[in-house]
Enzyme design. Structure first.
Site, PDB file in Angstrom:
ATOM      1  N   LYS A 100      25.532 -66.739 -20.587  1.00  0.00           N
ATOM      2  CA  LYS A 100      24.563 -65.653 -20.514  1.00  0.00           C
ATOM      3  C   LYS A 100      24.637 -64.927 -21.857  1.00  0.00           C
ATOM      4  O   LYS A 100      25.642 -64.298 -22.184  1.00  0.00           O
ATOM      5  CB  LYS A 100      24.870 -64.687 -19.380  1.00  0.00           C
ATOM      6  CG  LYS A 100      23.822 -63.578 -19.300  1.00  0.00           C
ATOM      7  CD  LYS A 100      24.228 -62.446 -18.388  1.00  0.00           C
ATOM      8  CE  LYS A 100      23.220 -61.299 -18.536  1.00  0.00           C
ATOM      9  NZ  LYS A 100      23.649 -60.072 -17.844  1.00  0.00           N
ATOM     10  N   GLY A 161      22.934 -50.758 -15.689  1.00  0.00           N
ATOM     11  CA  GLY A 161      23.702 -49.780 -14.923  1.00  0.00           C
ATOM     12  C   GLY A 161      22.941 -48.562 -14.470  1.00  0.00           C
ATOM     13  O   GLY A 161      23.515 -47.665 -13.855  1.00  0.00           O
ATOM     14  N   ALA A 187      19.449 -56.456 -14.687  1.00  0.00           N
ATOM     15  CA  ALA A 187      19.768 -55.087 -15.120  1.00  0.00           C
ATOM     16  C   ALA A 187      18.839 -54.059 -14.488  1.00  0.00           C
ATOM     17  O   ALA A 187      17.620 -54.230 -14.439  1.00  0.00           O
ATOM     18  CB  ALA A 187      19.743 -54.927 -16.641  1.00  0.00           C
ATOM     19  N   GLY A 188      19.457 -52.986 -14.007  1.00  0.00           N
ATOM     20  CA  GLY A 188      18.713 -51.841 -13.497  1.00  0.00           C
ATOM     21  C   GLY A 188      18.388 -51.876 -12.021  1.00  0.00           C
ATOM     22  O   GLY A 188      17.884 -50.892 -11.478  1.00  0.00           O
TER      23      GLY A 188
END
Length: 261
Positions: A100, A161, A187-188
């Protein structure tokens, strides 16, 4: 409708939920979460894990190579050269040549660097890696990464985050429309409903970490996200109805009143 496996670089996966391993209070909390959500692809930040050995209370101690694809993560790298070096270290330590790719030189919002990401992707693909790049929700960059041979594109839903959800939905829709490789929203995502939303849009998978690690009951949240991903995927394949600006009766009245007279 019979669902087919989710494939990356010709490898089939049953689960469309990927899990990150950072922020968990213990390896046991991580183990319980993975059991509950049944994730198969698990990311491990190379700067925070000793990939050379799996100690009794380490992240690697709860990962089963027969069940999990351990996906090394270049989190913390600031340049393409740093990211490539980390990926090669993981391969030399015996992990599969999957990575990744994450390059976040800006420390406050941890936004991925598009220029260094593209540069590193070119280097890693040429070196035989299966590359899954984390990017801003930029359709042009996503196509450029496809062109250099990445196995997926992984646009952010919101900053890492933040738990804000799919704030970049309009750009993600374009990326999904144009993509010829799997699109993973990364993400998020802070709630199972966020994961379901991404899947309903047509994303092939999602990656979640903070929302699971922040939960009071890690296993229950893992199960909730697993169900949400399944529900969102099923809804996408079933085709959602159109959004209408005006009301429309769900029970047509034509002919109904006449039958009563």
């Amino acid at each position: 409708m019979k669902e087919t496996d989710f494939e990356i670089a010709g490898r089939a996966f049953r689960s469309r939920l990927m899990v990150g391993t950072g922020k968990f209070p213990s390896s046991e909390a991580l183990r319980q979460t993975l059991e509950a959500c049944d994730a198969e692809i698990v990311t491990v930040a190379l700067r925070r894990a000793d990939i050379g050995q799996a100690e009794s209370d380490s992240i690697l101690s709860v990962l089963d190579p027969k069940r999990h694809l351990i996906l090394p993560n270049t989190s913390g790298a600031r340049t393409a050269e740093e990211a490539v070096r980390l990926a090669r270290m993981a391969r030399a330590a015996g992990l599969e040549p999957w990575v990744k790719l994450e390059l976040t030189p800006e420390p406050k919002y941890l936004l991925p660097d598009p220029i260094e990401t593209l540069k590193a992707a070119e280097m890693l693909v040429a070196d035989g890696f299966v590359v899954l790049p984390y990017i801003q929700a930029d359709p042009v960059l996503a196509k450029r990464l496809e062109e250099v041979g990445t196995a997926t594109v992984m646009p952010l839903g919101a900053p890492i985050g933040s738990n804000k959800g799919v704030k970049t939905r309009d750009m993600i829709r374009i990326i999904i429309e144009q993509a010829t490789v799997p699109v993973v929203v990364d993400a998020g995502l802070g709630a199972p409903s966020h994961a379901a939303e991404a899947m309903e849009m047509g994303a092939d998978a999602v990656l979640v970490n903070t929302a699971l690690a922040d939960a009071e009951d890690h296993a229950a949240m893992g199960r909730a996200f697993g169900l949400a991903v399944e529900a969102g995927r099923l809804a996408y394949r079933a085709s959602l109805g159109p959004v209408r600006e005006t009301a429309e009766a769900s029970s047509p009245l034509s002919g109904f009143l006449k039958s009563l007279t």
